[in-house]
Design a protein around this motif. Structure first.
Motif, mmCIF file in Angstrom:
data_model
loop_
_atom_site.group_PDB
_atom_site.id
_atom_site.type_symbol
_atom_site.label_atom_id
_atom_site.label_comp_id
_atom_site.label_asym_id
_atom_site.label_seq_id
_atom_site.Cartn_x
_atom_site.Cartn_y
_atom_site.Cartn_z
ATOM 1 N N LEU A 70 22.582 47.635 -18.773
ATOM 2 C CA LEU A 70 21.796 48.787 -18.332
ATOM 3 C C LEU A 70 21.313 49.521 -19.579
ATOM 4 O O LEU A 70 22.118 49.990 -20.386
ATOM 5 C CB LEU A 70 22.642 49.722 -17.465
ATOM 6 C CG LEU A 70 23.304 49.098 -16.230
ATOM 7 C CD1 LEU A 70 24.147 50.129 -15.492
ATOM 8 C CD2 LEU A 70 22.254 48.511 -15.287
ATOM 9 N N ILE A 71 19.997 49.585 -19.730
ATOM 10 C CA ILE A 71 19.406 50.144 -20.942
ATOM 11 C C ILE A 71 18.652 51.424 -20.596
ATOM 12 O O ILE A 71 17.645 51.380 -19.869
ATOM 13 C CB ILE A 71 18.439 49.134 -21.580
ATOM 14 C CG1 ILE A 71 19.150 47.789 -21.802
ATOM 15 C CG2 ILE A 71 17.890 49.671 -22.893
ATOM 16 C CD1 ILE A 71 18.223 46.696 -22.284
ATOM 17 N N PRO A 72 19.103 52.572 -21.081
ATOM 18 C CA PRO A 72 18.400 53.826 -20.790
ATOM 19 C C PRO A 72 17.082 53.907 -21.552
ATOM 20 O O PRO A 72 16.970 53.416 -22.683
ATOM 21 C CB PRO A 72 19.383 54.896 -21.264
ATOM 22 C CG PRO A 72 20.173 54.217 -22.348
ATOM 23 C CD PRO A 72 20.284 52.779 -21.945
ATOM 24 N N THR A 123 25.167 45.511 -29.112
ATOM 25 C CA THR A 123 24.044 46.059 -28.347
ATOM 26 C C THR A 123 22.818 46.348 -29.200
ATOM 27 O O THR A 123 21.856 46.948 -28.709
ATOM 28 C CB THR A 123 24.479 47.359 -27.627
ATOM 29 O OG1 THR A 123 24.885 48.328 -28.603
ATOM 30 C CG2 THR A 123 25.620 47.098 -26.653
ATOM 31 N N ASP A 124 22.812 45.926 -30.471
ATOM 32 C CA ASP A 124 21.683 46.232 -31.357
ATOM 33 C C ASP A 124 20.363 45.725 -30.778
ATOM 34 O O ASP A 124 19.357 46.449 -30.763
ATOM 35 C CB ASP A 124 21.905 45.621 -32.740
ATOM 36 C CG ASP A 124 22.988 46.350 -33.520
ATOM 37 O OD1 ASP A 124 23.413 47.429 -33.066
ATOM 38 O OD2 ASP A 124 23.411 45.847 -34.567
ATOM 39 N N PHE A 125 20.364 44.485 -30.325
ATOM 40 C CA PHE A 125 19.136 43.904 -29.783
ATOM 41 C C PHE A 125 18.700 44.639 -28.517
ATOM 42 O O PHE A 125 17.508 44.933 -28.327
ATOM 43 C CB PHE A 125 19.344 42.420 -29.487
ATOM 44 C CG PHE A 125 18.201 41.788 -28.759
ATOM 45 C CD1 PHE A 125 16.985 41.581 -29.400
ATOM 46 C CD2 PHE A 125 18.313 41.416 -27.434
ATOM 47 C CE1 PHE A 125 15.907 41.009 -28.726
ATOM 48 C CE2 PHE A 125 17.253 40.843 -26.750
ATOM 49 C CZ PHE A 125 16.052 40.638 -27.404
ATOM 50 N N LEU A 126 19.643 44.970 -27.639
ATOM 51 C CA LEU A 126 19.318 45.687 -26.410
ATOM 52 C C LEU A 126 18.772 47.083 -26.724
ATOM 53 O O LEU A 126 17.880 47.581 -26.025
ATOM 54 C CB LEU A 126 20.559 45.796 -25.520
ATOM 55 C CG LEU A 126 21.145 44.471 -25.016
ATOM 56 C CD1 LEU A 126 22.415 44.722 -24.213
ATOM 57 C CD2 LEU A 126 20.129 43.715 -24.169
ATOM 58 N N ILE A 169 15.176 46.682 -27.557
ATOM 59 C CA ILE A 169 14.419 46.492 -26.317
ATOM 60 C C ILE A 169 14.179 47.843 -25.649
ATOM 61 O O ILE A 169 13.071 48.143 -25.167
ATOM 62 C CB ILE A 169 15.178 45.556 -25.350
ATOM 63 C CG1 ILE A 169 15.169 44.113 -25.885
ATOM 64 C CG2 ILE A 169 14.578 45.603 -23.952
ATOM 65 C CD1 ILE A 169 13.833 43.422 -25.813
ATOM 66 N N GLY A 170 15.218 48.671 -25.612
ATOM 67 C CA GLY A 170 15.076 49.996 -24.999
ATOM 68 C C GLY A 170 14.080 50.872 -25.728
ATOM 69 O O GLY A 170 13.266 51.570 -25.104
ATOM 70 N N GLU A 171 14.100 50.839 -27.057
ATOM 71 C CA GLU A 171 13.169 51.654 -27.841
ATOM 72 C C GLU A 171 11.726 51.213 -27.616
ATOM 73 O O GLU A 171 10.826 52.056 -27.456
ATOM 74 C CB GLU A 171 13.533 51.548 -29.322
ATOM 75 C CG GLU A 171 14.850 52.234 -29.679
ATOM 76 C CD GLU A 171 15.306 51.903 -31.092
ATOM 77 O OE1 GLU A 171 14.587 51.120 -31.776
ATOM 78 O OE2 GLU A 171 16.357 52.409 -31.512
ATOM 79 N N LEU A 172 11.493 49.910 -27.623
ATOM 80 C CA LEU A 172 10.136 49.401 -27.431
ATOM 81 C C LEU A 172 9.634 49.672 -26.015
ATOM 82 O O LEU A 172 8.477 50.048 -25.818
ATOM 83 C CB LEU A 172 10.096 47.895 -27.723
ATOM 84 C CG LEU A 172 10.287 47.509 -29.200
ATOM 85 C CD1 LEU A 172 10.512 46.012 -29.331
ATOM 86 C CD2 LEU A 172 9.058 47.935 -30.012
ATOM 87 N N THR A 173 10.505 49.479 -25.042
ATOM 88 C CA THR A 173 10.121 49.762 -23.660
ATOM 89 C C THR A 173 9.802 51.240 -23.482
ATOM 90 O O THR A 173 8.811 51.611 -22.845
ATOM 91 C CB THR A 173 11.252 49.350 -22.688
ATOM 92 O OG1 THR A 173 11.581 47.980 -22.893
ATOM 93 C CG2 THR A 173 10.821 49.537 -21.243
#
Length: 233
Positions: free
Chosen positions: A176-178, A207-210, A213-217
């Motif tokens: 779950l990525i905020p 969780t670095d990669f996730l 992903i969250g920052e880009l999204t």
């Protein structure tokens, strides 16, 4: 103990003597050929030189395995970086802002082989309020998303966000990525990645990669949110 008694020589005494007398084997070169050791590959006796050669071969094998592992990790990182670049490119090429959630989830599933992906966004601009991805998140989910300082990884203990997926009954692990606007404490969305593999999103994974992903999204989805007028002083 009698005053003239001499204490027995111990193995430590011998080891210390040899360590501090490096020219001993130069003066007694024939002794090296006579020393016999037990091979680790059976009970046969081998010479000191052969045992040293075996140890060197074992060390080389260990270094080769470490090098192979480093190469494998490097190749995996290259693949991930390439997929991340292609996913980001798809977001940048999406002209209609309302299509961003669909493109983001579809391409995450396709490029990273994630079985199920879903997203909800709240507090969106009026033209997007009727979109499927803009509704269905309860106040509890919104509060939970805001409480996450890092992506959540682990099992599915009946989380509400898992019900956004197409087949929540098969989910054994999820991430779950905020989604946040910069360093804002409040989240404006939640991205869900799920798998039937319990180890795909294990609780102890990095969780670095996730987070990337969250920052880009979050940056891409800024187009879905109301524009805050600049304050003129």
């Amino acid at each position: 103990m009698k005053p003239d008694a001499i204490p027995p020589i111990t193995e430590d005494d011998i080891a210390n003597y040899l360590a501090n007398t490096p020219d001993f084997f130069e003066r007694h070169a024939s002794l090296l050929a006579a020393v016999q050791l037990t091979s680790p590959h059976g009970q046969r006796a081998v010479s000191l030189q052969e045992r040293q050669a075996e140890m060197l071969r074992e060390k080389i094998r260990g270094l080769e395995l470490r090098a192979a592992e480093m190469i494998r990790h490097g190749q995996e990182n290259t693949v991930i970086a390439d997929r991340l670049q292609r996913w980001t490119r798809e977001l940048l090429l999406t002209r209609e802002a309302r299509d961003l959630p669909v493109v983001a989830t579809r391409e995450l599933a396709r490029l990273f082989l994630v079985p199920q992906v879903a997203v909800k966004v709240w507090g969106v601009d009026a033209p997007f309020a009727a979109e499927t991805w803009a509704s269905g998140a309860s106040d509890d989910v919104k509060a939970f998303a805001s409480s996450l300082s890092l992506p959540y990884c682990g099992g599915n203990p009946g989380l509400e966000a898992a019900r956004w997926l197409d087949d929540p009954a098969t989910v054994q692990s999820l991430a779950l990525i905020p989604l946040r606007a910069g360093a804002a404490p409040e989240a404006f969305g939640l991205l869900v990645l799920a798998s039937s593999d319990p180890q795909r999103f294990a609780a102890d994974m990095g969780t670095d990669f996730l987070e990337r992903i969250g920052e880009l999204t979050s940056a891409a989805f800024a187009r879905l949110r109301p524009v805050v007028p600049a304050v003129v002083h």
